[in-house]
Design a protein around this motif. Structure first.
Motif, PDB file in Angstrom:
ATOM      1  N   UNK A  57      -7.353   9.325  12.996  1.00  0.00           N
ATOM      2  CA  UNK A  57      -7.478   7.915  12.625  1.00  0.00           C
ATOM      3  C   UNK A  57      -8.809   7.631  11.940  1.00  0.00           C
ATOM      4  N   UNK A  58      -9.875   8.237  12.438  1.00  0.00           N
ATOM      5  CA  UNK A  58     -11.195   8.008  11.850  1.00  0.00           C
ATOM      6  C   UNK A  58     -11.284   8.603  10.445  1.00  0.00           C
ATOM      7  N   UNK A  59     -10.719   9.782  10.241  1.00  0.00           N
ATOM      8  CA  UNK A  59     -10.749  10.392   8.911  1.00  0.00           C
ATOM      9  C   UNK A  59      -9.912   9.574   7.929  1.00  0.00           C
ATOM     10  N   UNK A  60      -8.776   9.057   8.382  1.00  0.00           N
ATOM     11  CA  UNK A  60      -7.935   8.238   7.508  1.00  0.00           C
ATOM     12  C   UNK A  60      -8.645   6.953   7.097  1.00  0.00           C
ATOM     13  N   UNK A  61      -9.496   6.425   7.964  1.00  0.00           N
ATOM     14  CA  UNK A  61     -10.239   5.212   7.614  1.00  0.00           C
ATOM     15  C   UNK A  61     -11.223   5.453   6.474  1.00  0.00           C
ATOM     16  N   UNK A  62     -11.710   6.686   6.355  1.00  0.00           N
ATOM     17  CA  UNK A  62     -12.700   6.992   5.329  1.00  0.00           C
ATOM     18  C   UNK A  62     -12.104   7.680   4.103  1.00  0.00           C
ATOM     19  N   UNK A  63     -10.931   8.277   4.254  1.00  0.00           N
ATOM     20  CA  UNK A  63     -10.348   8.989   3.113  1.00  0.00           C
ATOM     21  C   UNK A  63      -8.840   9.011   3.261  1.00  0.00           C
ATOM     22  N   UNK A  64      -8.217   7.866   3.057  1.00  0.00           N
ATOM     23  CA  UNK A  64      -6.779   7.751   3.301  1.00  0.00           C
ATOM     24  C   UNK A  64      -5.964   8.608   2.341  1.00  0.00           C
ATOM     25  N   UNK A  65      -6.137   8.406   1.046  1.00  0.00           N
ATOM     26  CA  UNK A  65      -5.304   9.111   0.074  1.00  0.00           C
ATOM     27  C   UNK A  65      -5.483  10.609   0.114  1.00  0.00           C
ATOM     28  N   UNK A  66      -6.753  11.080   0.136  1.00  0.00           N
ATOM     29  CA  UNK A  66      -7.005  12.519   0.131  1.00  0.00           C
ATOM     30  C   UNK A  66      -6.532  13.180   1.416  1.00  0.00           C
ATOM     31  N   UNK A  67      -6.733  12.499   2.539  1.00  0.00           N
ATOM     32  CA  UNK A  67      -6.335  13.091   3.823  1.00  0.00           C
ATOM     33  C   UNK A  67      -4.826  13.197   3.941  1.00  0.00           C
ATOM     34  N   UNK A  68      -4.097  12.216   3.414  1.00  0.00           N
ATOM     35  CA  UNK A  68      -2.645  12.236   3.498  1.00  0.00           C
ATOM     36  C   UNK A  68      -2.049  13.349   2.636  1.00  0.00           C
ATOM     37  N   UNK A  69      -2.760  13.770   1.609  1.00  0.00           N
ATOM     38  CA  UNK A  69      -2.264  14.816   0.723  1.00  0.00           C
ATOM     39  C   UNK A  69      -2.587  16.220   1.226  1.00  0.00           C
ATOM     40  N   UNK A  70      -3.351  16.332   2.273  1.00  0.00           N
ATOM     41  CA  UNK A  70      -3.763  17.632   2.787  1.00  0.00           C
ATOM     42  C   UNK A  70      -2.573  18.360   3.394  1.00  0.00           C
ATOM     43  N   UNK A  71      -2.432  19.634   3.095  1.00  0.00           N
ATOM     44  CA  UNK A  71      -1.369  20.468   3.649  1.00  0.00           C
ATOM     45  C   UNK A  71      -1.934  21.827   4.042  1.00  0.00           C
ATOM     46  N   UNK A  72      -1.283  22.471   5.017  1.00  0.00           N
ATOM     47  CA  UNK A  72      -1.708  23.799   5.440  1.00  0.00           C
ATOM     48  C   UNK A  72      -0.974  24.866   4.624  1.00  0.00           C
ATOM     49  N   UNK A  73      -1.072  26.108   5.044  1.00  0.00           N
ATOM     50  CA  UNK A  73      -0.488  27.203   4.268  1.00  0.00           C
ATOM     51  C   UNK A  73       1.034  27.163   4.234  1.00  0.00           C
ATOM     52  N   UNK A  74       1.641  26.474   5.228  1.00  0.00           N
ATOM     53  CA  UNK A  74       3.099  26.354   5.265  1.00  0.00           C
ATOM     54  C   UNK A  74       3.598  25.090   4.577  1.00  0.00           C
ATOM     55  N   UNK A  75       2.674  24.325   3.991  1.00  0.00           N
ATOM     56  CA  UNK A  75       3.054  23.101   3.312  1.00  0.00           C
ATOM     57  C   UNK A  75       3.241  21.919   4.226  1.00  0.00           C
ATOM     58  N   UNK A  76       2.653  21.949   5.424  1.00  0.00           N
ATOM     59  CA  UNK A  76       2.792  20.869   6.397  1.00  0.00           C
ATOM     60  C   UNK A  76       1.617  19.908   6.299  1.00  0.00           C
TER      61      UNK A  76
END
Length: 382
Positions: free
Chosen positions: A72-91
């Motif tokens: 929640x704290x990371x989303x408050x500071x970087x909503x768009x970039x954090x939502x686009x983050x994915x791991x090696x499996x695309x999750x």
């Protein structure tokens, strides 16, 4: 009785003092950690090259570990970039929340506005949509949080139905790279859990039905065998006008009816087909009725037995009622200490919403129930 209540209050107060101190220390440490996290996020946000690579790994790791406050704290500071983050499996974080059954992080989807439509169609590298992920069995550390296989399977069904309501209708029957639909994955992944739940329910019903049948036999014999005997001329009970005899008759009748109902509930469990949908509401509700009526039967049976002892052996000695009631309270208290947490889990897991906006209305009740259980656990553990 007043002395007993005073003793219990003193006992609880003494035992809960260290627990309260630990709880207060945990809250202080948590507040400090949140302040440090907020400062770190602010400093990262000030960097000129702050982008997705700064928040990607932390937010994905937090979503995997069910660290809602970090997400929640990371989303408050970087909503768009954090939502686009994915791991090696695309999750992404919502997909990881579904895989790890983190309802708090998943509920963020209700606060994302237009962003939530993206997750209805998003897939991972194996062409799994979010319903495919909900159909997979949760990690063992998450599954074991629930009491018994019945409630474990119930929570898995609740997750599958919640995600099924969220995705587009065409995605419910969509196949992944292995040609599996979400429901096919759910059946395959939860096959063993379904067997465990069926075995546990049947074993419990079969073993307890023998005990309940014995209780019914004893109570029926007590109902037709009047304490102290009958009047030889009229055939009526000798002590029918005394309050203790009336209490015995009422308590014995209630106990007999409750134990008979418990026996019927056991038979209904044994004759269930044990489909996946039965574990959602039907079987947990029958399990609750089993415990409730068995508790009612045991309690009223002790009341009837106490009234009989008082009627036969304590004539003109009312002071003997206190030790008899105290001894009769022991099995009831022992039964409650063992079954009360399960009753609360059944009701809470079945009827307390954990998804969507409705979850906020039950937060205070959840905290209250946890405090009550904590106090009862400290008391009965002694």
């Amino acid at each position: 009785m007043a002395c007993i209540i005073l003793f219990i209050n003193m006992h609880l107060h003494i035992d809960l003092v260290p627990i309260k101190r630990i709880d207060e220390k945990k809250k202080k440490d948590l507040n400090k950690a949140i302040r440090v996290l907020r400062l770190v996020c602010k400093e990262i946000g000030k960097l000129q090259d702050s982008g997705i690579h700064h928040f990607a790994r932390p937010i994905l790791e937090a979503a995997s570990q069910n660290a809602y406050q970090v997400v929640s704290e990371i989303l408050d500071h970087s909503l768009g970039e954090a939502l686009q983050s994915t791991d090696k499996n695309g999750h992404d974080i919502i997909q990881l929340a579904i895989i790890n059954r983190s309802e708090k992080i998943y509920n963020l989807i209700y606060d994302l506005g237009e962003h939530k439509n993206v997750y209805r169609t998003r897939k991972d590298s194996y062409k799994n949509n979010i319903l495919h992920l909900a159909g997979k069995l949760a990690p063992s550390s998450v599954v074991n949080r629930r009491t018994g296989a019945t409630l474990q399977l119930q929570r898995e069904l609740q997750w599958f139905q919640e995600v099924e309501k969220f995705v587009f209708p065409s995605y419910i029957t969509q196949e992944n790279i292995d040609k599996d639909t979400p429901y096919m994955i759910f059946i395959r992944e939860h096959k063993e859990l379904l067997k465990e739940g069926e075995h546990w329910m049947k074993t419990t019903a079969e073993s307890c039905s023998i005990i309940v049948a014995l209780i019914v036999t004893i109570l029926f014999a007590a109902a037709i065998t009047v304490p102290v005997g009958n009047n030889q001329e009229k055939g009526t009970p000798l002590f029918k006008s005394k309050a203790a005899f009336i209490i015995f008759a009422i308590a014995d009748a209630i106990s007999l009816f409750a134990s008979s109902t418990t026996l019927l509930v056991f038979f209904s469990i044994l004759t269930t087909c044990f489909a996946e949908e039965d574990f959602l509401v039907r079987l947990p509700w029958r399990l609750f009725f089993r415990i409730f009526f068995l508790l009612l039967s045991t309690t009223t049976m002790m009341v009837a037995f106490t009234a009989t002892l008082f009627l036969v052996f304590c004539d003109n000695k009312p002071w003997m009622l206190a030790p008899i009631c105290g001894l009769a309270f022991i099995p009831v208290a022992f039964f409650v200490s063992l079954q009360f947490p399960l009753i609360v889990d059944l009701l809470w897991s079945t009827y307390s919403p954990i998804f969507g906006k409705q979850r906020k209305t039950t937060t205070n009740i959840h905290i209250l129930v946890n405090r009550i259980l904590q106090k009862l656990g400290v008391w009965f553990a002694r």
